[in-house]
Design an enzyme around this catalytic site. Sequence first.
Site, PDB file in Angstrom:
ATOM      1  NE  ARG A 335      49.490  37.439  33.610  1.00 17.10           N
ATOM      2  CZ  ARG A 335      50.079  38.047  34.735  1.00 17.10           C
ATOM      3  NH1 ARG A 335      50.679  39.169  34.639  1.00 17.10           N
ATOM      4  NH2 ARG A 335      49.869  37.373  35.958  1.00 17.10           N
ATOM      5  NE  ARG A 384      52.137  41.812  36.611  1.00 14.53           N
ATOM      6  CZ  ARG A 384      52.861  41.276  35.769  1.00 14.53           C
ATOM      7  NH1 ARG A 384      53.750  41.851  34.922  1.00 14.53           N
ATOM      8  NH2 ARG A 384      53.386  39.809  36.170  1.00 14.53           N
ATOM      9  CE1 TYR A 388      53.550  39.797  42.229  1.00 16.66           C
ATOM     10  CE2 TYR A 388      53.029  41.367  40.350  1.00 16.66           C
ATOM     11  CZ  TYR A 388      52.676  40.808  41.450  1.00 16.66           C
ATOM     12  OH  TYR A 388      51.283  40.822  41.998  1.00 16.66           O
ATOM     13  CB  CYS A 415      61.201  59.009  47.276  1.00 13.91           C
ATOM     14  SG  CYS A 415      60.944  60.575  46.914  1.00 13.91           S
ATOM     15  CD  GLU A 416      60.558  52.552  47.310  1.00 15.80           C
ATOM     16  OE1 GLU A 416      60.925  51.500  46.998  1.00 15.80           O
ATOM     17  OE2 GLU A 416      59.380  52.717  48.235  1.00 15.80           O
ATOM     18  CE1 TYR A 445      45.610  40.482  38.524  1.00 14.40           C
ATOM     19  CE2 TYR A 445      46.670  39.446  36.353  1.00 14.40           C
ATOM     20  CZ  TYR A 445      45.764  39.443  37.371  1.00 14.40           C
ATOM     21  OH  TYR A 445      44.832  38.218  37.402  1.00 14.40           O
TER      22      TYR A 445
HETATM   23  N1  LLP Z   1      41.188  32.957  39.098  1.00 14.32           N
HETATM   24  C1  LLP Z   1      41.466  32.853  40.303  1.00 14.32           C
HETATM   25  C2  LLP Z   1      40.985  32.272  41.262  1.00 14.32           C
HETATM   26  C3  LLP Z   1      42.874  33.820  40.240  1.00 14.32           C
HETATM   27  O1  LLP Z   1      43.223  34.137  41.640  1.00 14.32           O
HETATM   28  C4  LLP Z   1      43.205  34.645  39.393  1.00 14.32           C
HETATM   29  C5  LLP Z   1      44.491  35.142  39.655  1.00 14.32           C
HETATM   30  C6  LLP Z   1      42.683  34.538  38.028  1.00 14.32           C
HETATM   31  C7  LLP Z   1      41.654  33.646  37.802  1.00 14.32           C
HETATM   32  C8  LLP Z   1      43.265  35.253  36.681  1.00 14.32           C
HETATM   33  O2  LLP Z   1      44.635  35.106  36.517  1.00 14.32           O
HETATM   34  P1  LLP Z   1      45.232  35.566  35.136  1.00 14.32           P
HETATM   35  O3  LLP Z   1      44.420  34.641  33.953  1.00 14.32           O
HETATM   36  O4  LLP Z   1      44.998  36.982  35.010  1.00 14.32           O
HETATM   37  O5  LLP Z   1      46.610  34.998  35.075  1.00 14.32           O
HETATM   38  N2  LLP Z   1      49.234  40.344  40.297  1.00 14.32           N
HETATM   39  C9  LLP Z   1      49.837  39.265  39.735  1.00 14.32           C
HETATM   40  C10 LLP Z   1      48.919  38.414  39.363  1.00 14.32           C
HETATM   41  C11 LLP Z   1      48.249  37.746  40.537  1.00 14.32           C
HETATM   42  C12 LLP Z   1      46.877  36.853  40.102  1.00 14.32           C
HETATM   43  C13 LLP Z   1      45.863  36.488  41.016  1.00 14.32           C
HETATM   44  N3  LLP Z   1      45.063  35.742  40.663  1.00 14.32           N
HETATM   45  C14 LLP Z   1      50.609  39.820  38.678  1.00 14.32           C
HETATM   46  O6  LLP Z   1      50.572  40.950  38.221  1.00 14.32           O
HETATM   47  O7  LLP Z   1      51.110  38.828  37.873  1.00 14.32           O
END
Ligand code: LLP
Length: 488
Positions: A335, A384, A388, A415-416, A445
């Site tokens: 992210r 998202r 979330y 439709c929500e 994401y």
């Molecule tokens: N490494 C592992 C093992 C992970 O599971 C994840 C994210 C990352 C790195 C990267 O995390 P980041 O730096 O992007 O936060 N869909 C959710 C977030 C799910 C994260 C899953 N794992 C959202 O949109 O907030």
Amino acid sequence: MTANPNTSAPASPLAPDWLAVPADLNALHAPMWAAGVARNETGELAIDGIAVSELQRQFGTPLFVMSETDFRARARAFQDAFNEAFADICGGVDVYYAGKSFLCTAVVRWVEEEGLRLDTASGGELAVAARAGIPGAAVALHGNNKSDAEIHRALDMKLGRIVVDSLAELERVAAIAQNRGETAKVMLRLTPGVHAHTHEFIATAHEDQKFGLSMAGDSTDQAGLSAAEEAVAAAAGHDSIELLGLHCHIGSQIFEPDGFALAAEKLLDFLAAMQAKYSIVLPELDLGGGYGIAYTPVDTPRPPAEIAQAMAAVVRAKVAELGITAPRISIEPGRAIVGSSTFTLYEVGTLKTVRVDAPGSGAQNVTYPRRYVSVDGGMSDNARPVLYDADYSAVLASRSSTAAPQLSRVVGKHCESGDIVVRDVYLPEDVAAGDLLAVPGTGAYCWALSSNYNYLARPGVVAVRDGSARLIVRGETEEDLLNRDMGA
Ligand code: LLP
């Protein structure tokens, strides 16, 4: 361009406490936007000088608009900050871009060119990596339920690391590698009992979640032996496994370094204990991703250097206390590299204003206006907010405006009733059908989680660099949507 004169507009009682009335609705809050995004001389939003109306003309809406320059700069910023902070500890840090946040072949090439590695979480993500041609040695594979086919693929590609998530998987990887006459490079994903969520973290004895090997003493049938230790012992006993080290990932959208630091301490304690007990060397420690970004003006992420230095201080002290050689550190930001590089461009359609009771106004029957601004995408390109309760922000992009701020809710066309893109934002009250809106911070994401709900075509992704825009992922067509329908 004139600044919005209506700086003294009162806050709507319907707005959440954190949302202030902007002094100037045309202003862009810099931490939320990619470098190169600014209003041009006519007041229209532009990226690298390309006006959003031009992007709409060429590529349509909804559209993910990504600054390649910004992506590369954030990737480098992480690499440089962590390399510098950890130089004296372990010679630098390997940064794995977490491809789950947004992945396509162009992005894999940028990652490689900027000197980063790639973190994948499925066979499909490995397929993108393979198509982009990144060497397998620079790729990691995650997943709590890897198939045999995915493990074979990882070995075919000679992956630098397979991050093993369970004892059963360790045995499967060992057996598959042995049958192939190969050695699998393995990290063990542990749950350090630290779960961080944005502003706070909690440490618990057990992690009540599906990922990883528990470090709690009673997490296996063998009295006093944790699942994590059992895995270390088992890995050390397999000739077909090269145990590189340990891994953890404590959460996502985290601002404070404390949670990362605590997890690092716990893993280093464990690493030292395992090295001593089993007479092995575990040369690597991966501290995962999770670094937060600004979605709204009240989000205040820290610069990578600040986080890197805080984490390095803890690792330096712990390694000295334990009297061990520091393992090579790696991290997996997703992210924080791609999130703010991108905004989504939508066209406004239907508008509607409702009157709502103010919270707590009770019997007084005082109502306030909330403006619903419908756009031509929604939960299919940004799930998202629904998944979330994530907050976003938005600006009128096709022009500037001096109209008064009006509390608005940007909604999609699905439709929500829960199909919300931006729950609360002040937009100029003259926003009209045909205007363009831009929602920043949608690089991570959003495209990755996009769907075809209501048979909407998923948007394309445009990369902008040095004043020119090109599609890196084309938008879906109606033909794409019908392609898999067998018609039988
Ligand atoms: N490494 C592992 C093992 C992970 O599971 C994840 C994210 C990352 C790195 C990267 O995390 P980041 O730096 O992007 O936060 N869909 C959710 C977030 C799910 C994260 C899953 N794992 C959202 O949109 O907030």
